[in-house]
Enzyme design. Structure first.
Site, PDB file in Angstrom:
ATOM      1  N   PHE A  16       0.974  -1.333  -0.108  1.00 19.43           N
ATOM      2  CA  PHE A  16       0.020   0.153   0.197  1.00 19.43           C
ATOM      3  C   PHE A  16       0.701   1.375  -0.067  1.00 19.43           C
ATOM      4  O   PHE A  16       0.361   2.304   0.663  1.00 19.43           O
ATOM      5  CB  PHE A  16      -0.883  -0.031   1.210  1.00 19.43           C
ATOM      6  N   HIS A  17       1.949   1.146  -0.730  1.00 23.92           N
ATOM      7  CA  HIS A  17       2.768   2.515  -0.969  1.00 23.92           C
ATOM      8  C   HIS A  17       3.243   3.010  -2.173  1.00 23.92           C
ATOM      9  O   HIS A  17       4.342   3.306  -2.316  1.00 23.92           O
ATOM     10  CB  HIS A  17       3.803   2.110   0.103  1.00 23.92           C
TER      11      HIS A  17
END
Length: 553
Positions: free
Chosen positions: A469-470
């Site tokens: 999730f980056h």
């Protein structure tokens, strides 16, 4: 709207809430904050373990998917992104990590003056309200609350001891003098509740008359006069609006949607814009390029003892127990979320001077992050490469602002990334096989004994790897041919327009991205104020700013 604004902030996420909250501290500065999603009223946002619910909630989450990635055997990878006040800070895993000092020093060395670790540290400290108090490395009274995980867990203790047994030192602080080590994470929680940027920065500002917050307001494009951005267009409740400002438009829509908005508005690669019939406003080939993300590999183990969160969640008695823990003391799994401990270590020690992989250790197991827990006693070692060399892109598919853009991460497209992935899985197995952990591991469920050699491990990584999730880097800061913003986050070649979010990272930081984005936004506020003051001083005597025009289509 009949008010005038100095700044329009697009996106009320990790950066946008900081910008709106800080800029509106000056009562003479009028700020409009536009958020495409709804208010952050759901209990699941504010309850730390609610991450498992918001992961799939399309009201609060964009629920994106990448394009089929040829390096991942043609799989589409699910990419959740926050769609509410607080953005992804309202649905993330809560872990407070800054990255390595060397990450920021590399940004500065690449020509981005002011972005070294020493120069950014004051903004980390200003933003942080650490429960341990302030010191050389930490802030004790900042708005973003950071707390310890209270109770020790036997699985995390065994993991830390196992990491120590293979040469990784125990640490009490991943965000101090050095990152390397194994220990418990600190979380962006406060008294058992999530501390998103909407809670930390926006909630205290909501009563200010100079701040206006509009939710369910999806920005569809930027408004220009010549080379100056003067406003935005947005759709709210089926109605199209246009609003202008006399200062700056601040794009904080994230690494996927900030480049999308620029491209829709005629700023980007001329060839891409021509394919979609979009008139070229300004040629910037780097818009949407340089996409980077942390790819995680989740090793799942069955535990020999019923001490996992799976065991609690799979029984009515266990659910009642953890519910009472939270209700009576704001403690227990509901107050912690998913991952409690981890480590930063070198998977390829001969090739890196600092840790190149990160572990997130969860006392539960599921087929994917946020999924239904397994029926057995299970736990998870999630491991990711910290500084991937693979690069992808974000590109519009059409002129429809409501159609998600093409998202191609190109995971594992370089030899370094493939070798690091294999070494990371081997490091996880080494910790699981260590003496401190051996008595708690009944079996390795995934990847399992079939992944016995490097080729089989890499195939597991291709078939099971997922985002942590980056996504970052798609409006990179710098001076090279692909740079989109300068060191003050101003879009090259245009006026009145900045980008302030993960997209401006030239290279991905070595760890979770929420804390760095908050610090970056704090720094951006200072730069915005400084540049505005210079502009006022340079303005001819008697000159006035242009009046704002608000038009409803």
């Amino acid at each position: 709207m009949d008010a005038s604004f100095d700044h329009i902030v697009v996106g009320a996420g990790s950066a946008g809430c900081v910008l709106a909250g800080r800029l509106s501290e000056d009562p003479a500065t009028r700020v409009l904050l536009l958020e495409a999603g709804p208010p952050d009223r759901s209990l699941w946002i504010h309850l730390p373990i609610g991450y498992g619910k918001t992961m799939w909630d399309k009201r609060l989450n964009w629920c994106f998917e990448t394009d089929p990635d040829p390096n991942m055997n043609g799989r589409r990878i699910y990419w959740p992104r926050g769609r509410t006040l607080g953005g992804s800070s309202s649905i993330n895993g809560l872990i407070y990590i800054r990255g390595q000092h060397e990450d920021y020093d590399a940004w500065a060395a690449a020509g981005n003056a002011g972005w070294s670790h020493a120069e950014l540290l004051p903004y980390f400290r200003r933003s942080e309200g650490n429960a341990r108090g302030g010191d050389r490395w930490h802030g004790g009274d900042g708005p973003l609350k950071v707390s310890d995980i209270g109770a020790k867990h036997p699985l995390i203790e065994a993991f830390i001891a196992g990491a120590e047994s293979i040469g990784v030192p125990r640490t009490e602080d991943f965000n101090g003098a050095r990152q390397e080590g194994a220990g418990y994470y600190q979380l962006t929680t406060h008294r058992g509740w999530r501390c998103s940027t909407a809670v930390a920065y926006l909630r205290p500002a909501r009563g200010r008359p100079n701040l206006r917050v509009e939710t369910d307001a999806h920005v569809t494009g930027l408004v220009f006069e010549g080379r100056r951005a003067v406003g935005v267009r947005y759709r709210q409740h089926g109605q199209d609006h246009e609003v202008r400002c006399r200062g700056e438009v601040l794009l904080a829509a994230g690494a996927l949607q900030s480049p999308q908005l620029l491209q829709l508005s005629g700023v980007g690669d001329p060839a891409l814009l021509a394919r979609h019939g979009i008139p070229l406003r300004h040629a910037l080939p780097g818009v949407g390029e340089n996409l980077q993300d942390h790819l995680q590999f989740r090793l799942i183990f069955e535990c020999t003892q019923p001490i996992t969160t799976n065991d609690e969640l799979n029984s009515w008695l266990g659910q009642a127990k953890i519910g009472l823990q939270w209700l009576l003391a704001r403690k227990g799994p509901l107050a912690v979320g998913i991952n409690q401990g981890g480590c930063f270590m070198k998977a390829l020690p001969g090739e890196t001077a600092t840790p190149d992989i990160q572990f997130h250790v969860a006392t539960l197991s599921a087929e994917m992050a946020g999924g239904q827990v397994h029926p057995f006693s299970g736990f998870t070692f999630s491991v990711c490469q910290l500084r991937p060399s693979s690069r992808g892109h974000v590109r519009i598919r059409s002129t429809d602002p409501f159609e998600p853009p093409e998202m191609q991460p190109n995971y594992l497209s370089t030899d370094l990334d493939r070798r690091t992935a294999i070494a990371a899985v081997k490091a996880a197995r080494a910790i699981a096989a260590s003496a401190p952990m051996r008595g708690l591991v009944k079996r390795e469920v995934k990847p399992g004994p079939a992944a016995a050699d490097d080729a089989a491990i890499l195939e597991f990584c291709r078939n099971a790897g997922a985002t942590i999730f980056h996504p970052s880097g798609t409006c990179k800061m710098g001076r090279d041919a692909l740079a989109v913003v300068d060191e003050r986050l101003r879009v090259h070649g245009l006026e009145g327009l900045r980008v302030v979010d993960c997209s401006v990272m030239p290279t991905l930081v070595s760890g979770n991205t929420n804390a760095p984005v908050v610090a970056m936004a704090e720094k951006a506020v200072d730069m915005i104020r400084e540049d505005a003051a210079r502009g006022r001083l340079a303005q001819p005597q008697g000159a006035t700013a242009p009046a704002l025009q608000t038009v409803e289509a």
